[in-house]
Write an enzyme that holds these catalytic residues in place. Structure first.
Site, short mmCIF file in Angstrom:
data_model
loop_
_atom_site.label_atom_id
_atom_site.label_comp_id
_atom_site.label_asym_id
_atom_site.label_seq_id
_atom_site.Cartn_x
_atom_site.Cartn_y
_atom_site.Cartn_z
N ASP A 85 0.83 -1.20 0.00
CA ASP A 85 0.00 0.00 0.00
C ASP A 85 0.87 1.26 0.00
OD1 ASP A 85 -1.23 -2.29 1.13
OD2 ASP A 85 -2.82 -1.08 2.02
N GLU B 15 -6.51 -11.61 -4.29
CA GLU B 15 -6.26 -12.59 -3.22
C GLU B 15 -7.35 -13.64 -3.10
OE1 GLU B 15 -5.86 -9.56 -0.37
OE2 GLU B 15 -3.69 -9.38 -0.57
#
Lengths: 1073, 280
Positions: free
Chosen positions: A642, A780
């Site tokens: 991030d 994911e």
């Protein structure tokens, strides 16, 4: 022209709460001039709550005609006119009508005595000379003995000439003692005739005998304003033009000087030919300077007041306990070094006060994973009235309650009016901030006013160590700092052994209300306690300063905290606040994005910049930004991709030092990353998916669900694309800043070691094609896959950029390269290997233009997320893990990230087809996703869709539709939103040789302005939808900028350029100035 | 009279109405309350005749009173009486004299549940295991959608749990076809799970925290997350987990298009449903 304020710098720094001044000669040249300008500037001050007091010898009618009648409004209640040399005070009611507040009424006997004294003086002078003397009787409580009637209304500027003429007149007439003798005569007669306290003054033309003088006016100010409002003397400013002696007599303003009110500031704007008394600051400049000074005070008050622009304000009206922890996250203040949640000062059962320090990790137990340690709560403050603490517990007691985060100025305000059961109303205000420029300082102002009662007020404020839950350091010491003043805590993290010291010192300005002060130490922590008896309307301000240091910063944090807190207190809260506002202004200058036509979007982008600025720490290159910044602890303070992929661009283009520090954090964790690669029998470095102090992997290997089910967490091992995010960040920083030092010291090494990892990680098939097997891409929902196209292509790109860096350094900085080559044991044969891997990386060789996200993806069960468009939770939750994994449901931008990051590798048609394909299959189960889809759709010109994603991303924290903003703001979503605007809607692409732009603004945005730093040069863009792009190039140097799809242009420094829109495309930039 | 907690059971003389009598007695015992057997009639009956008409043969609670209220508006009279005393709960069968299993509720029950501000426990007369006088719920199911309205029921639920020693199952249900609640202060299940291990934990903590502040010591609280059609999930969950009672917050509207979940639950569940009204 000399600035009259040079000698009085405080006027630009100290906000005065009472400003009292002489009128004629000080505020205006004379009583005939137009006073509109004076009225306006003083009106502005009244709006800020400043008490304005005119002190004059003339009557109210004269002042009202010239001045006070020009002002109307409720704030006029802050205006007081003290007239007739201390005999009368007029205020104004809420309708702006005059109200006599005080009037000295002479008795008949006093009037007769005043007549007698004046007449005796007149008689004596006339008896000893032929000078004709006149008496003016019709003045309130005084008589004016006119020594020179033939001079009518002489202006002050002619005082010298008037003096000569008056003395001549008396002397020539035979009264040889002159004005001084007349003065002595008046004094003697007053005493002998029974007015021993008569006030005798002279303005040369007149000898005045009265019952009052201007000292009575200033005494009224002290008694009715300073005392009743408890305004400290240091906040009172008195201005005049004649403090010094004139013609041997005290100046007309001398009596406003009160030696027994220490701390009052006296300033003269007059000529003061004979100097000013000690304690009076002489600036000169007359009324012009007076107006200038008042203007400076207005500017100062504006600066210190909350921002007016609502798009910079986050406001919570009332109090909603159910939203408390969410509000605390959003209202966090910070400076990158620390973050303090916006919790209520008095601590409620619903609240979760928290201060986090970047990089101060600990472990809950030995061998456990690191998480941020929670520091003692420095904002705790409770207000007691006659022993009862005020709380928000009973909603009927809340008359007003408002929290305001001023994002422009980096401060949090809270205003609260509390009514107790017995009707007693208390007004409380809190202001807090953490200094952006000096990250070890926090400050808070607590203002308490009992509105309608007299009672004992107590303010307790301290550093609280106790808390309901969370990892906290162990207490080492609690004590006062010195001589029973100030308090200090020192703590130690249990396993990481950091020492943390927090020192607190509070001050109350010396007003007229006497406070009792003590410190306390108990099991909850340490604190200071102020208590006083207050009358209605009396204001007490407790200013609290807190310093915090750790052994990460310097060897002796205890000493540093306890010494520095005194320095901060000595500087004063307003001075610190001004520094804070200046620091934030600088950051906003660089980071502000202005959107015309969409105030809601404007609020979101301001929120984005605010929280990213508070999260970035340019001072410490051993920390980076956690997924929830320092606003909450749910992600343990761990650092993910991030930071590098989503947040970093904001800093690269608005504050490169922070970007560099973030990348240096990665560099300092390279050693652990190398170990990780070695552990996998690979070369180079593999960075941790979740990183903390050293860069060792902090991802838990499994979690136990509430049901007892053990769920393996594969991201730590499988999401190896973290390497490419770091490499991408390094490259973007390098091409945008040209920071050669960084490239040599750290950047090249990061690129090379990540490239080495990929070159060793790939597996070659029989056809010479390289594959990356058993990985997890950004999506994911599909955990162990082969040939995730995002990973493959980004790895190839990573390798290519590393090769670029090697070639560049070898050619341009051969010595530096030689050192680095030796250090990392680089073999040029590696370049050949890299070339082979990169050019033969598996790249989805199916016939279709649609990129298969990973090997076998096309064979999964198809899904259209629009069939599930309205839902109350994430789509994978609804479908379940197994169904999700067997379907084409994508969690977040995966292939679509490629379409953004490696745009050059695809045709626009391929980008469009792939975007549309994956858009229908993406559930956006991650907050990182909407902004990326918004970005690519914006570049494709899918304006409505881009706006939908933009709104989705913009409301992730601000509408709490994540259901977990309570745990902190979603920093990657914030960074993604910024990228959507700049890289998406504005269409910015930064390449090695320059910057391209191609705006496609949403319909409702009429205009978009922003600035980017490119290689130290500031480029200011002003995009008018469908019309033109105006670009102002900074003075630093030439800039290579072009319209995307056209050639780069070399633009001159300091020049302004414009690119027009011809109805179908953007034209080249043309110089316009 | 105001100070004594009270449980009311309205009876109209039908067999179906008496099916709720055991539950009313049980609640009276649990709350150590006074049981008011209320009958609204246009014609005064002697007490003996009245008990016969109401089909009450045996009363197991110690403190009770039979109130015969003369009037035509049964719903209004019952609610006026409820307001005049410290009514903790109204317990009643879903149907009375006008029993028609095709209808959701009988006329009087329909009126009471929609207008009562007191908690109303509705017992379906065809329930397999009708609560008896010694019934003591051991587990209560409280569906929550994250809204403050839904959370407001917890005060009543906690009180009951404290008195009965029951555990509470809080159930959050993910639904397709509905938007997340927009009520201020709502904390719906997370739409984004960047890293489920952290986000779910945090959300569950926050969700539970909402209820923990008021939770009496000793009351066990567990949070569950399920997906599907609301009423079906509730009914299925209650069966799987042996919940004895389903407590729901609502706004008192049963008109067409509203409270579909409540309606379905009332129709299909075989457990007592406790409806707790809160202001919209």
């Amino acid at each position: 022209m000399i600035d009259c304020l040079v000698g009085f710098p405080a006027i630009r720094k100290h906000p005065y709460k009472i400003i009292a001044f002489d009128w004629d000669g000080t505020a205006v040249e004379n009583r005939r001039v137009d006073a509109t300008a004076v009225a306006h500037v003083l009106e502005d001050l009244m709006k800020f709550g400043v008490y304005i007091v005119v002190i004059t010898g003339t009557n109210f009618g004269n002042i009202d005609r010239q001045f006070s009648s020009l002002i109307t409004g409720p704030y006029k209640q802050n205006l007081f006119i003290c007239t007739d040399r201390g005999s009368e005070v007029t205020g104004f009611d809420k309708n702006s009508n005059p109200v006599t507040l005080y009037k000295r009424v002479a008795t008949e006997k006093e009037n007769a005595l005043l007549d007698s004294v004046a007449e005796a003086v007149k008689h004596d002078i006339e008896a000893h000379s032929n000078a004709n003397i006149e008496i003016v009787y019709n003045r309130l409580n005084r008589r004016k003995i006119d020594l020179i009637p033939e001079w009518e209304n002489p202006p002050k500027s002619q005082i010298g000439e008037l003096l000569v003429k008056t003395e001549e007149r008396l002397n020539k007439g035979g009264f040889t003692g002159g004005i001084k003798a007349a003065f002595d005569l008046a004094t003697r007669y007053a005493y002998e005739l029974g007015l021993p306290d008569a006030r005798i003054t002279s303005d040369v033309k007149h000898m005045e005998v009265g019952l009052t003088d201007k000292s009575d006016s200033i005494k009224w100010v002290i008694s009715e304003l300073s005392s009743k409002k408890n305004i400290p003397f240091r906040d009172t400013l008195v201005l005049g033009d004649e403090f010094g002696p004139i013609a041997g007599f005290e100046g007309s303003d001398f009596r406003t000087y009160l030696p027994d009110a220490p701390g009052v500031t006296y300033v003269s704007v007059g000529k003061e030919p004979n100097g000013v008394p000690p304690g009076v600051i002489h600036v000169g400049g007359g009324p012009t300077c007076f107006v200038k000074m008042m203007g400076e005070q207005v500017k100062l008050y504006k600066k210190l007041s909350p921002t007016i622009d609502p798009t910079f304000l986050l406001i919570e009206e009332g109090y909603e306990p159910l939203r408390e922890r969410e509000a605390e996250s959003l209202f966090t203040i910070g400076n990158g070094y620390l973050g303090t949640r916006g919790s209520l000062e008095e601590r409620t059962p619903e609240s979760e006060p928290m201060t986090l320090l970047a990089g101060v990790y600990d472990r809950p137990k030995a061998n456990a994973l690191e998480e941020l340690s929670i520091m003692p709560d420095w904002v705790m403050a409770r207000v007691y009235v006659d022993g009862r603490v005020l709380t928000l517990g009973d909603e009927r007691s809340i008359l007003e309650h408002r929290r305001t985060l001023d994002m422009r100025k980096g401060m949090l305000l809270r205003e609260w009016r509390h009514r107790s059961e017995d009707g007693r109303i208390t007004s409380i205000k809190f202001l807090r901030f953490a200094l952006l420029a000096e990250p070890h300082i926090m400050a808070m102002r607590i203002t308490v006013v009992p509105e309608n009662y007299r009672g004992e007020i107590r303010v307790e404020t301290g550093l609280v160590v106790s808390r309901k839950s969370g990892l906290t350091p162990e207490l080492a010491d609690m004590r006062t700092i010195k001589d029973g003043e100030g308090v200090l805590l020192s703590l130690k993290t249990k396993f990481t052994r950091y020492t943390i010291a927090q020192a607190q010192l509070s001050r109350v300005a010396p007003g007229l209300v006497k406070q009792h002060y003590r410190t306390y130490i108990d099991k909850s922590g340490v604190g200071e306690d102020w208590r006083w008896q207050a009358d209605p309307g009396q204001v007490i301000e407790v200013e609290k300063f807190v310093s915090i240091y750790t052994s990460r910063d310097l060897p002796n944090p205890v000493k540093a905290a306890s010494v520095s807190v005194y320095d901060y207190a000595a500087r004063g809260l307003d001075a610190l606040l001004l520094e804070q506002i200046d620091a934030w202004e600088d950051r906003w200058d660089a980071a502000a994005i202005k959107i015309v036509g969409d105030p809601e979007a404007q609020l979101w982008v301001n929120f984005v910049a605010y929280h990213l600025i508070t999260a970035g720490n340019p001072f410490d290159e051993r920390v980076s930004i956690s997924a929830r910044t320092l606003t909450g602890s749910i992600y343990k303070g761990h650092i993910f991709w991030d930071a590098d992929m989503f947040m970093l661009p904001f800093f690269i283009y608005t504050h490169p030092p922070t970007a560099r520090a973030m990348l240096m954090y990665r560099y300092h964790t390279l050693s652990e990353a190398r170990k990780e690669a070695i552990g996998l029998s690979l070369r180079g470095a593999l960075f941790a998916w979740e990183s903390a102090t050293t860069g060792a992997e902090m991802t838990p290997e499994y979690v136990v669900a509430p049901t007892g089910e053990v769920i393996l967490i594969l991201t730590g091992k499988m999401e190896q694309h973290i390497n490419t995010a770091i490499a991408y960040g390094v490259w973007q920083y390098w091409v945008s800043t040209n920071d050669v030092d960084f490239l040599i010291q750290a950047g090249a090494e990061l690129l090379i070691e990540t490239a080495r990892f990929w070159a060793s990680r790939v597996e070659k098939d029989d056809e010479g094609i390289y594959h990356i097997l058993n990985v997890e891409g950004p999506d994911e929902y599909h955990e162990i896959v082969n040939d995730n196209m995002y990973t493959n292509l980004m790895a190839a790109w990573n390798i290519d950029r590393a090769a670029d860096a090697v070639r560049y350094l070898r050619e341009v900085y051969p010595e530096a390269w030689a050192r680095l080559k030796d250090k990392i044991d680089f073999d040029y044969l590696e370049l050949d290997r890299w070339e082979d891997v990169s050019s033969h990386m598996y790249r989805d060789m199916t016939d279709s233009d649609i990129i298969e996200q990973f090997d076998g993806y096309f064979g999964l069960h198809d899904i259209n997320v629009y069939d599930y468009e309205q839902r109350t939770t994430s789509l994978d939750t609804i479908l379940g893990r197994d169904v999700t994994a067997a379907s084409k449901l994508v969690k977040q931008a995966d292939v679509v990230m490629l379409l953004y990051l490696l745009e050059n590798e695809f045709s626009e048609e391929v980008i469009k087809e792939n975007f549309e394909y994956y858009e229908r299959r993406t559930g956006h189960g991650s907050s990182l996703s909407p902004s990326m889809y918004g970005l690519v759709s914006a570049r494709l010109g899918l304006s409505a869709l881009a706006m939908r994603y933009f709104r989705q991303a913009g409301t992730i924290d601000l509408s709490n539709n994540m259901g977990n903003a309570a745990g902190g703001v979603h920093a990657a979503a914030l960074g993604g939103l910024w990228q959507q605007i700049i890289m998406g809607f504005a269409g910015v692409r930064v390449k090695r040789d320059g910057l391209f732009i191609y705006p496609k603004l949403p319909e409702q945005w009429q205009r978009l302005t922003f600035a980017l730093l490119l290689r130290g040069n500031r480029l200011k863009f002003d995009i008018e939808s469908g019309k033109q792009i105006t670009l102002v190039v900074g003075e630093t140097g030439e800039a290579n900028v072009g319209i995307f799809g056209r050639a780069l242009q070399t633009l001159a420094p300091g020049a302004t350029y414009r690119a027009g829109w011809d109805g179908s495309t953007w034209l080249e930039f043309a110089k316009i100035g | 009279m105001k100070n004594r907690p009270a449980v009311i059971i309205p009876l109209d003389g039908s067999e179906t109405a008496t099916k709720a009598f055991g539950a009313a007695e049980a609640m009276t015992k649990i709350m150590e309350a006074m049981l008011y057997i209320v009958h609204v009639t246009e014609e005064q009956l002697p007490e003996e005749e009245l008990l016969k008409k109401l089909r009450i043969s045996q009363i197991e609670v110690r403190d009770f009173a039979v109130r015969q209220i003369i009037g035509k508006d049964a719903v209004g009279e019952i609610l006026r009486f409820a307001a005049s005393i410290d009514t903790q709960m109204i317990v009643m069968s879903s149907h009375g004299l006008s029993y028609n299993p095709k209808r959701l509720l009988g006329n009087i029950t329909m009126g009471i549940v929609q207008r009562a501000i007191n908690p109303v426990m509705v017992i379906r007369p065809d329930m397999e295991n009708l609560p008896g006088p010694d019934w003591k719920p051991q587990k209560m199911l409280v569906p929550q959608d994250g809204t403050p309205t839904a959370a407001a029921v917890m005060t009543q639920v906690y009180r009951l749990a404290e008195l009965t020693g029951a555990d509470i199952d809080v159930l959050s249900i993910g639904v397709v076809g509905r938007r997340p609640p927009t009520e201020a202060g709502a904390i719906p299940a997370p739409r984004y799970l960047d890293h489920p291990r952290y986000d779910w934990t945090a959300w569950a903590g926050e969700f539970i925290e909402r209820f923990y502040a008021q939770r009496p010591p000793g009351v066990e609280l567990r949070l569950y997350e399920r997906e599907g059609e609301l009423a079906n999930v509730m009914i299925g969950f209650a069966t799987e987990n042996n919940d004895d009672l389903i407590a729901l917050g609502w706004h008192g509207h049963l008109e067409s298009g509203r409270a579909e979940t409540v309606k379905k639950l009332l129709r299909e569940t075989d457990r007592p449903v406790l409806l707790i009204w809160s202001r919209e």
